[in-house]
Every structure is written in structure tokens, then in C-alpha cells.
Design a protein around this motif. Structure first.
Motif, short mmCIF file in Angstrom:
data_model
loop_
_atom_site.label_atom_id
_atom_site.label_comp_id
_atom_site.label_asym_id
_atom_site.label_seq_id
_atom_site.Cartn_x
_atom_site.Cartn_y
_atom_site.Cartn_z
N GLN A 211 77.78 60.82 7.27
CA GLN A 211 76.45 60.95 7.86
C GLN A 211 75.71 62.09 7.17
N ALA A 212 74.63 61.74 6.52
CA ALA A 212 73.77 62.72 5.87
C ALA A 212 72.71 63.18 6.87
N PRO A 213 72.14 64.35 6.64
CA PRO A 213 71.11 64.86 7.56
C PRO A 213 69.96 63.87 7.72
N GLY A 214 69.62 63.58 8.96
CA GLY A 214 68.51 62.69 9.24
C GLY A 214 68.78 61.22 9.05
N LYS A 215 70.04 60.89 8.77
CA LYS A 215 70.39 59.47 8.52
C LYS A 215 71.45 58.99 9.50
N GLU A 216 71.58 57.67 9.58
CA GLU A 216 72.60 57.07 10.41
C GLU A 216 73.98 57.24 9.76
N ARG A 217 74.99 57.26 10.60
CA ARG A 217 76.36 57.28 10.07
C ARG A 217 76.62 55.94 9.39
N GLU A 218 77.24 56.00 8.21
CA GLU A 218 77.46 54.78 7.44
C GLU A 218 78.90 54.65 6.99
N PHE A 219 79.29 53.41 6.80
CA PHE A 219 80.63 53.08 6.32
C PHE A 219 80.81 53.52 4.88
N VAL A 220 82.01 54.03 4.57
CA VAL A 220 82.36 54.41 3.20
C VAL A 220 83.53 53.57 2.68
N ALA A 221 84.66 53.59 3.43
CA ALA A 221 85.85 52.89 2.96
C ALA A 221 86.79 52.66 4.14
N VAL A 222 87.67 51.69 3.98
CA VAL A 222 88.67 51.41 5.01
C VAL A 222 89.96 50.96 4.34
N VAL A 223 91.08 51.28 4.98
CA VAL A 223 92.39 50.87 4.49
C VAL A 223 93.17 50.26 5.65
N SER A 224 93.89 49.19 5.35
CA SER A 224 94.68 48.53 6.39
C SER A 224 95.89 49.37 6.75
N TRP A 225 96.56 48.98 7.84
CA TRP A 225 97.68 49.79 8.31
C TRP A 225 98.81 49.82 7.29
N THR A 226 98.94 48.78 6.46
CA THR A 226 99.99 48.78 5.44
C THR A 226 99.59 49.59 4.21
N GLY A 227 98.29 49.80 4.05
CA GLY A 227 97.81 50.46 2.84
C GLY A 227 97.50 49.50 1.71
N ARG A 228 97.81 48.24 1.91
CA ARG A 228 97.65 47.27 0.81
C ARG A 228 96.23 46.77 0.66
#
Length: 123
Positions: A39-56
Motif C-alpha cells: 500500500q502506497a500513500p494515498g492508494k488502495e492496498r494491492e496484490f503483489v504475489a502469492v505462494v501456495s502452501w507447498t511452495g510450488r
């Protein structure tokens, strides 16, 4: 109840690299998909990255694809975000989040959040 604590935020120059970490406690870490948001100042929180529980399985926002890498170490209950070729527009508070189940980019589908760590990229 899962507690998440981010660390590693810093001031870096454009073009530099930084790795932020998120340590989890209070739950079975390997049961959770883990995401990074910002979340940057004055902006909405945004998605960056995600990893599954296995890491794969991983997924990235277009704005960071090819520059950022998400990974996890289930033995250490920790998820990482390696950030390379940083740009001033990457400046934000970076949050990690956890959810049971499949990976998702939707902020509201995450159950637990950390307090965030500040990343500032100077030009």
C-alpha cells in the motif's frame, strides 16, 4: 490464530535489491497460502504475489513479474519476497497475509495480516 510479523523493509536506491520476510506463529504454517500486498500513500492496498502452501505454485502482479520472487520455508514458518530492479513506484508498506485454501489475489479472502514493513525506493 495466526500471527504474522514482517521484517526487512529499508530505504534502497532505484535498481537495487531487497528481501523482506514474514514470520508466522500460532498456527500450522504449511496449511496456509501466503500472499504479499503493498500500500502506497494515498492508494488502495494491492496484490503483489502469492505462494501456495507447498511452495510450488506462485502468481505475481504484472507490475512486479520478472523482478520479484516469492518463496517460503515451511520448516522456518517464513515467507520471503525477493525484490530486484526496484523502482520508485515500488515504494509502499508491504504486508504479508495468510489464508487456508487455494491461492488468491483477492485481498478480502485472506484471514490474517501482519503490521507491514516500509520499503522506500529513492530515485
Amino acid at each position: 490464530q495466526v500471527q504474522l510479523v514482517e521484517s526487512g523493509g529499508a530505504l534502497v536506491q532505484a535498481g537495487g535489491s531487497l528481501r523482506v520476510s514474514c514470520s508466522a506463529s500460532g498456527g500450522t504454517f504449511s496449511n496456509y497460502a501466503m500472499g504479499w500486498f503493498r500500500q502506497a500513500p494515498g492508494k488502495e492496498r494491492e496484490f503483489v504475489a502469492v505462494v501456495s502452501w507447498t511452495g510450488r505454485n506462485t502468481y505475481y502482479a504484472d507490475s512486479v513479474k520478472g523482478r520479484f520472487t516469492i518463496s517460503r520455508d515451511n520448516a522456518k514458518n517464513t515467507v520471503y519476497l525477493q525484490m530486484n530492479s526496484l523502482k520508485p513506484e515500488d515504494t509502499a508498506v508491504y504486508y504479508c497475509a495468510a489464508r487456508q485454501g487455494a491461492t488468491t489475489v483477492r485481498l478480502y479472502e485472506y484471514d490474517y495480516w501482519g503490521q507491514g514493513t516500509q520499503v522506500t525506493v529513492s530515485s
